[in-house]
Enzyme design. Structure first.
Site, PDB file in Angstrom:
ATOM      1  N   SER A  32     -14.186   6.493  -9.488  1.00 22.69           N
ATOM      2  CA  SER A  32     -13.876   6.010 -10.931  1.00 22.69           C
ATOM      3  C   SER A  32     -14.501   5.283 -11.304  1.00 22.69           C
ATOM      4  O   SER A  32     -15.864   5.245 -11.746  1.00 22.69           O
ATOM      5  CB  SER A  32     -13.178   4.911 -10.226  1.00 22.69           C
ATOM      6  OG  SER A  32     -12.350   5.129  -9.038  1.00 22.69           O
TER       7      SER A  32
HETATM    8  C1  LIG Z   1      -9.575   7.226  -7.497  1.00 18.25           C
HETATM    9  S1  LIG Z   1      -9.838   7.985  -6.111  1.00 18.25           S
HETATM   10  C2  LIG Z   1     -10.466   5.943  -5.099  1.00 18.25           C
HETATM   11  C3  LIG Z   1     -12.246   6.457  -6.069  1.00 18.25           C
HETATM   12  C4  LIG Z   1     -13.227   5.170  -5.454  1.00 18.25           C
HETATM   13  N1  LIG Z   1     -12.496   3.921  -6.292  1.00 18.25           N
HETATM   14  C5  LIG Z   1     -14.433   5.483  -5.820  1.00 18.25           C
HETATM   15  O1  LIG Z   1     -14.852   4.938  -7.168  1.00 18.25           O
HETATM   16  O2  LIG Z   1     -15.228   6.106  -5.508  1.00 18.25           O
HETATM   17  C6  LIG Z   1      -8.515   7.157  -5.110  1.00 18.25           C
HETATM   18  C7  LIG Z   1      -8.275   7.693  -3.505  1.00 18.25           C
HETATM   19  O3  LIG Z   1      -7.478   7.579  -2.960  1.00 18.25           O
HETATM   20  C8  LIG Z   1      -6.798   7.636  -1.949  1.00 18.25           C
HETATM   21  N2  LIG Z   1      -5.922   7.794  -0.868  1.00 18.25           N
HETATM   22  C9  LIG Z   1      -4.287   8.411  -1.605  1.00 18.25           C
HETATM   23  N3  LIG Z   1      -2.943   8.047  -1.127  1.00 18.25           N
HETATM   24  C10 LIG Z   1      -4.199   6.673  -0.132  1.00 18.25           C
HETATM   25  C11 LIG Z   1      -3.714   6.769   1.155  1.00 18.25           C
HETATM   26  N4  LIG Z   1      -1.992   6.304   1.273  1.00 18.25           N
HETATM   27  N5  LIG Z   1      -4.473   6.004   1.838  1.00 18.25           N
HETATM   28  C12 LIG Z   1      -5.521   6.367   1.509  1.00 18.25           C
HETATM   29  N6  LIG Z   1      -6.034   6.227   0.809  1.00 18.25           N
HETATM   30  C13 LIG Z   1      -5.509   7.014  -0.030  1.00 18.25           C
HETATM   31  C14 LIG Z   1      -7.679   9.388  -2.146  1.00 18.25           C
HETATM   32  O4  LIG Z   1      -7.730  10.240  -0.943  1.00 18.25           O
HETATM   33  C15 LIG Z   1      -8.590   8.996  -3.114  1.00 18.25           C
HETATM   34  O5  LIG Z   1      -9.701   9.654  -2.390  1.00 18.25           O
END
Ligand SMILES: C[S@@+](CC[C@H](N)C(=O)[O-])C[C@H]1O[C@@H](n2cnc3c(N)ncnc32)[C@H](O)[C@@H]1O
Length: 305
Positions: free
Chosen positions: A104
């Site tokens: 992000s």
């Molecule tokens: C925007 S990224 C997060 C980035 C993180 N904050 C970083 O800075 O590295 C969103 C993440 O949410 C995960 N995700 C999506 N649905 C999910 C779920 N149901 N449970 C856990 N993780 C999930 C995706 O695989 C992705 O890696």
């Protein structure tokens, strides 16, 4: 990496100078940002989030263009894409498709953490580990062994776990569906989702302690997501309001669009007044309605990315 350290210092200066007040005077947040090496969490090959003239997202490769890669890591308002179409395309060449994981962007993470306001010792659940960068910032604040982070994609989760371990950061990195929260660690003082939702999952509400804070990006009929800050009552319900506008990739189980009327939104909506809405969420669903604006309050600018 000395250069990365000075890039962090420059980012901090830029955010401090912004009228948006990213750090809100919070020393712990400044210290976390200056201490955690963001570049350690960014894969060697990432996609730039805007397509080139060929319609494909360009690849940024640390080996071939190290200076460009590092500069991109420390751009304040640019997320870097680490996965497309749930991993269908490897990070080997420019690609097209839906973004499914990223690191992000800096300003968004800092704002989310400011609103989350964890204290040392707080039990925190993070949903959407991604690279592990946000997890590292959280652990810097709360202390070792008390942040639980859950990631649905096994490869993404494994990579984050290794990156955190390599820095000696102690967090529980769970591979699983974060829409169910993580009951073994409940109740949590703070829950942070870095994937956006159309409706607040009931499990998160059940796992929030009384007075606990939940921060989650919420899809809205306004054309952008709202960062919701909700306070739990300890009995499976929470109330609160939007504190910022944002854009996030969706939680996997909530990708399918749903009518806003089924998601508790009123029929008449006013995007200019996004910060005048309030939400009640419980085990039966969620209700969003407009509240009387405070005199003299103006909507903060919609300028996150
Ligand atoms: C925007 S990224 C997060 C980035 C993180 N904050 C970083 O800075 O590295 C969103 C993440 O949410 C995960 N995700 C999506 N649905 C999910 C779920 N149901 N449970 C856990 N993780 C999930 C995706 O695989 C992705 O890696």
């Amino acid at each position: 990496m000395v250069e990365a350290k000075s890039l962090r210092a420059r980012c901090l200066e830029e955010m401090e100078a912004s009228p948006r007040g990213y750090f809100g005077g919070l020393d712990w947040l400044r210290s976390a940002f200056l201490t955690v090496p963001r570049e350690h969490f960014v894969p060697e090959k990432v996609w730039w989030p805007r397509p080139g003239p060929d319609g494909l997202y360009p690849l940024i490769d640390r080996h071939t263009t190290p200076a460009r890669w590092l500069k991109s890591v420390y751009l304040l308002r640019t997320p870097l894409i680490t996965q497309i179409d749930d991993g269908a395309a490897g990070p080997d060449s420019p690609a097209s498709g839906a973004f499914t994981s990223s690191i992000s962007c800096i300003t968004v993470i800092i704002e989310l953490l400011r609103h989350l306001a964890p204290a040392p010792g707080d039990k925190v659940l993070e949903i959407g580990t991604g690279t592990g960068y946000t997890t590292a910032l959280l652990a810097h604040r709360t202390g070792p062994g008390i942040v639980t982070t859950i990631e649905i994609d096994p490869q993404v989760a494994d990579r984050a776990r290794h990156r955190l371990d390599a820095l000696g950061i102690q967090a529980h990195t769970v591979t699983g569906d974060g829409e169910q929260g993580h009951p073994p660690g409940a109740p949590y003082d703070r829950i942070l989702s870095t994937a956006s939702v159309r409706h607040i999952p009931p499990a998160w509400l059940r796992q929030l302690r009384p007075g606990g804070v939940l921060i989650a990006p919420l899809d809205s009929p306004f054309g952008f997501d709202l960062t919701m800050r909700l306070t739990g009552n300890g009995q499976g319900a929470a109330t609160g309001r939007p504190v910022a506008t944002v854009e996030f990739m969706r939680l996997r189980g909530q990708r399918t669009p749903q009518a806003y009327s089924e998601l508790g939104w009123p029929e008449d909506i006013d995007a200019q007044r996004w910060c005048d809405y309030e939400m009640h969420a419980d085990q039966q669903g969620q209700q969003i309605r407009i509240r009387a604006p405070h005199r003299g309050s103006a909507a903060p600018a919609h300028t996150i990315r």
